[in-house]
Design a protein around this motif. Structure first.
Motif, PDB file in Angstrom:
ATOM      1  N   LEU A  49      46.054   5.851  37.607  1.00 27.52           N
ATOM      2  CA  LEU A  49      46.410   5.366  38.934  1.00 27.52           C
ATOM      3  C   LEU A  49      45.285   5.635  39.929  1.00 27.52           C
ATOM      4  CD1 LEU A  49      50.160   6.288  39.511  1.00 27.52           C
ATOM      5  CD2 LEU A  49      49.155   4.013  39.717  1.00 27.52           C
ATOM      6  N   ALA A  50      45.059   4.676  40.808  1.00 31.77           N
ATOM      7  CA  ALA A  50      44.155   4.891  41.931  1.00 31.77           C
ATOM      8  C   ALA A  50      44.827   5.810  42.947  1.00 31.77           C
ATOM      9  CB  ALA A  50      43.813   3.548  42.574  1.00 31.77           C
ATOM     10  N   ASP A  51      44.047   6.370  43.856  1.00 31.67           N
ATOM     11  CA  ASP A  51      44.620   7.192  44.914  1.00 31.67           C
ATOM     12  C   ASP A  51      45.676   6.403  45.678  1.00 31.67           C
ATOM     13  OD1 ASP A  51      42.923   9.222  44.221  1.00 31.67           O
ATOM     14  OD2 ASP A  51      41.445   8.780  45.781  1.00 31.67           O
ATOM     15  N   ASN A  52      46.818   7.033  45.907  1.00 30.44           N
ATOM     16  CA  ASN A  52      47.973   6.433  46.587  1.00 30.44           C
ATOM     17  C   ASN A  52      48.649   5.339  45.765  1.00 30.44           C
ATOM     18  OD1 ASN A  52      47.563   8.042  48.979  1.00 30.44           O
ATOM     19  ND2 ASN A  52      45.894   6.654  49.522  1.00 30.44           N
TER      20      ASN A  52
ATOM     21  N   CYS B 190      57.182   6.907  42.265  1.00 24.95           N
ATOM     22  CA  CYS B 190      56.348   8.069  42.594  1.00 24.95           C
ATOM     23  C   CYS B 190      55.012   7.578  43.114  1.00 24.95           C
ATOM     24  CB  CYS B 190      56.126   8.944  41.373  1.00 24.95           C
ATOM     25  SG  CYS B 190      57.574   9.162  40.339  1.00 24.95           S
ATOM     26  N   GLN B 191      54.266   8.482  43.706  1.00 24.77           N
ATOM     27  CA  GLN B 191      52.950   8.124  44.248  1.00 24.77           C
ATOM     28  C   GLN B 191      51.929   9.204  43.880  1.00 24.77           C
ATOM     29  OE1 GLN B 191      52.576   7.837  48.602  1.00 24.77           O
ATOM     30  NE2 GLN B 191      51.457   5.921  48.271  1.00 24.77           N
ATOM     31  N   LYS B 192      50.736   8.748  43.584  1.00 27.34           N
ATOM     32  CA  LYS B 192      49.627   9.660  43.362  1.00 27.34           C
ATOM     33  C   LYS B 192      48.896   9.837  44.681  1.00 27.34           C
ATOM     34  CE  LYS B 192      45.313  10.248  40.773  1.00 27.34           C
ATOM     35  NZ  LYS B 192      44.455   9.723  39.668  1.00 27.34           N
ATOM     36  N   ASN B 193      48.960  11.014  45.229  1.00 31.42           N
ATOM     37  CA  ASN B 193      48.324  11.264  46.513  1.00 31.42           C
ATOM     38  C   ASN B 193      46.825  11.418  46.362  1.00 31.42           C
ATOM     39  OD1 ASN B 193      50.804  11.265  47.845  1.00 31.42           O
ATOM     40  ND2 ASN B 193      51.104  13.457  47.459  1.00 31.42           N
ATOM     41  N   ALA B 194      46.089  10.976  47.368  1.00 33.88           N
ATOM     42  CA  ALA B 194      44.637  11.077  47.345  1.00 33.88           C
ATOM     43  C   ALA B 194      44.174  12.508  47.210  1.00 33.88           C
ATOM     44  CB  ALA B 194      44.047  10.444  48.611  1.00 33.88           C
ATOM     45  N   SER B 195      44.962  13.447  47.721  1.00 35.75           N
ATOM     46  CA  SER B 195      44.584  14.862  47.651  1.00 35.75           C
ATOM     47  C   SER B 195      44.694  15.429  46.257  1.00 35.75           C
ATOM     48  CB  SER B 195      45.491  15.684  48.587  1.00 35.75           C
ATOM     49  OG  SER B 195      46.852  15.541  48.208  1.00 35.75           O
ATOM     50  N   ASP B 196      45.304  14.655  45.316  1.00 30.02           N
ATOM     51  CA  ASP B 196      45.482  15.139  43.942  1.00 30.02           C
ATOM     52  C   ASP B 196      44.320  14.784  43.032  1.00 30.02           C
ATOM     53  OD1 ASP B 196      47.967  16.289  44.403  1.00 30.02           O
ATOM     54  OD2 ASP B 196      48.989  14.360  44.193  1.00 30.02           O
ATOM     55  N   ARG B 197      43.239  14.267  43.594  1.00 30.31           N
ATOM     56  CA  ARG B 197      42.101  13.896  42.764  1.00 30.31           C
ATOM     57  C   ARG B 197      41.484  15.132  42.131  1.00 30.31           C
ATOM     58  NH1 ARG B 197      38.342  10.348  46.498  1.00 30.31           N
ATOM     59  NH2 ARG B 197      39.074  11.888  47.995  1.00 30.31           N
TER      60      ARG B 197
ATOM     61  N   THR C  54      41.565   1.865  36.393  1.00 27.62           N
ATOM     62  CA  THR C  54      42.534   2.396  37.351  1.00 27.62           C
ATOM     63  C   THR C  54      43.350   1.249  37.942  1.00 27.62           C
ATOM     64  OG1 THR C  54      40.891   2.304  39.130  1.00 27.62           O
ATOM     65  CG2 THR C  54      41.138   4.395  37.950  1.00 27.62           C
ATOM     66  N   PHE C  55      44.579   1.592  38.346  1.00 24.73           N
ATOM     67  CA  PHE C  55      45.527   0.575  38.794  1.00 24.73           C
ATOM     68  C   PHE C  55      46.204   1.015  40.089  1.00 24.73           C
ATOM     69  CE2 PHE C  55      44.976   0.235  34.280  1.00 24.73           C
ATOM     70  CZ  PHE C  55      44.895  -1.133  34.060  1.00 24.73           C
ATOM     71  N   ASP C  56      46.629   0.016  40.847  1.00 24.59           N
ATOM     72  CA  ASP C  56      47.367   0.275  42.080  1.00 24.59           C
ATOM     73  C   ASP C  56      48.843   0.526  41.794  1.00 24.59           C
ATOM     74  OD1 ASP C  56      45.053  -0.398  43.836  1.00 24.59           O
ATOM     75  OD2 ASP C  56      45.335  -2.374  42.912  1.00 24.59           O
ATOM     76  N   ILE C  57      49.352  -0.078  40.734  1.00 21.11           N
ATOM     77  CA  ILE C  57      50.749   0.100  40.324  1.00 21.11           C
ATOM     78  C   ILE C  57      50.804   0.210  38.809  1.00 21.11           C
ATOM     79  CG2 ILE C  57      53.056  -0.942  40.260  1.00 21.11           C
ATOM     80  CD1 ILE C  57      52.360  -2.466  42.806  1.00 21.11           C
ATOM     81  N   VAL C  58      51.602   1.155  38.313  1.00 20.20           N
ATOM     82  CA  VAL C  58      51.903   1.249  36.884  1.00 20.20           C
ATOM     83  C   VAL C  58      53.415   1.174  36.726  1.00 20.20           C
ATOM     84  CG1 VAL C  58      51.766   2.629  34.783  1.00 20.20           C
ATOM     85  CG2 VAL C  58      49.862   2.644  36.402  1.00 20.20           C
ATOM     86  N   THR C  59      53.877   0.333  35.815  1.00 18.39           N
ATOM     87  CA  THR C  59      55.307   0.194  35.569  1.00 18.39           C
ATOM     88  C   THR C  59      55.632   0.522  34.108  1.00 18.39           C
ATOM     89  OG1 THR C  59      55.135  -2.163  34.986  1.00 18.39           O
ATOM     90  CG2 THR C  59      55.519  -1.628  37.306  1.00 18.39           C
TER      91      THR C  59
END
Length: 252
Positions: free
Chosen positions: A131-134, A245-252, A100-105
């Motif tokens: 992606l990690a949460d957030n 874009c962002q992956k929200n923690a609620s999307d786990r 998992t990553f904090d940023i993907v480009t």
């Protein structure tokens, strides 16, 4: 679409590409959206020009590319600069077992090499899953304006001592797509003779609204869309579009 023989001369052809601007863009957006994590996945990393810059900016970088030849060049560069980058040969729509990553480009319009909506959506899902949460997802694309105005029915040439090319662009088989027909002549230093080879590359893009819909379907929260390395919103003549874009923690 994978780079074959073109990989060996890619950096010569792309010497004017603004890699420093992409690196600054990532650093700026990381700060803007309060992302403190340093683990970054560079998809479509090519010969490693951006990945190495990001690693020098204290990111822990993993690079992925479809081309084995491009990855070999990237590995050699990293070794010579004493930069630690992990590199993997994978298709961007089938990313697996990378952590998992904090940023993907996905930069330098690499996403436009996917020629079907299904592949784009699979790529977005692959990124989401890594992606990690957030975590932040940053990518750019050619606009439909650029495809139609500058990359269809055009010819470009370059005549240098070591590498010369003829680059013909044709309207592609799909809407808002282009086929790049490249004929290159490279100097063989041992024989003093020029070698000729040809490659065909296809790119396709879509309207902004389509990308937004796909991102929403996957579960991303769209943070911003800008154009041409600037902070302003795209207009009808924007050429390169940037999405965050962002992956929200609620999307786990």
């Amino acid at each position: 679409m994978s780079y074959g023989k073109l990989a060996s001369v890619y950096d010569s052809l792309m010497k004017d590409v603004p890699y420093d601007d992409w690196c600054s863009y990532v650093l700026n957006r990381q700060k803007r959206y309060c992302q403190e994590g340093k683990r970054l996945l560079d998809v479509g990393c090519g010969t490693g020009e951006l990945a190495i810059r990001l690693a020098k900016s204290d990111f822990e970088v993993v690079g992925v590319d479809l081309s084995e030849d491009m990855l070999a060049i990237a590995q050699n560069k990293a070794w010579h600069e004493n930069i630690n980058i992990q590199l993997f040969q994978q298709h961007m729509c089938k990313l697996t077992d990378l952590g998992t990553f904090d940023i993907v480009t996905i930069f330098c319009d690499s996403l436009n090499y996917l020629t079907s909506p299904e592949e784009v959506k699979k790529t977005f899902k692959s990124v989401f899953d890594h992606l990690a949460d957030n975590g932040l997802f940053m990518f750019d694309i050619h606009s439909t304006y650029k495809i139609k105005q500058y990359l269809s029915d055009r010819a470009y040439t370059e005549n240098e001592e070591e590498v010369s090319y003829i680059w013909n662009c044709y309207e592609g088989a799909f809407p808002d797509s282009v086929e790049h027909e490249l004929t290159l002549f490279t100097l063989d230093e041992q024989t003093g003779q020029y070698k000729r080879f040809e490659e065909i590359h296809c790119q396709r893009t879509y309207e902004i609204e389509q990308y937004v819909n796909w991102l929403n379907e996957i579960g991303f929260s769209l943070l911003e869309i800008t154009a041409d390395f600037q902070d302003h919103k795209p207009d009808h003549k924007s050429e390169r579009l940037f999405f965050i874009c962002q992956k929200n923690a609620s999307d786990r």
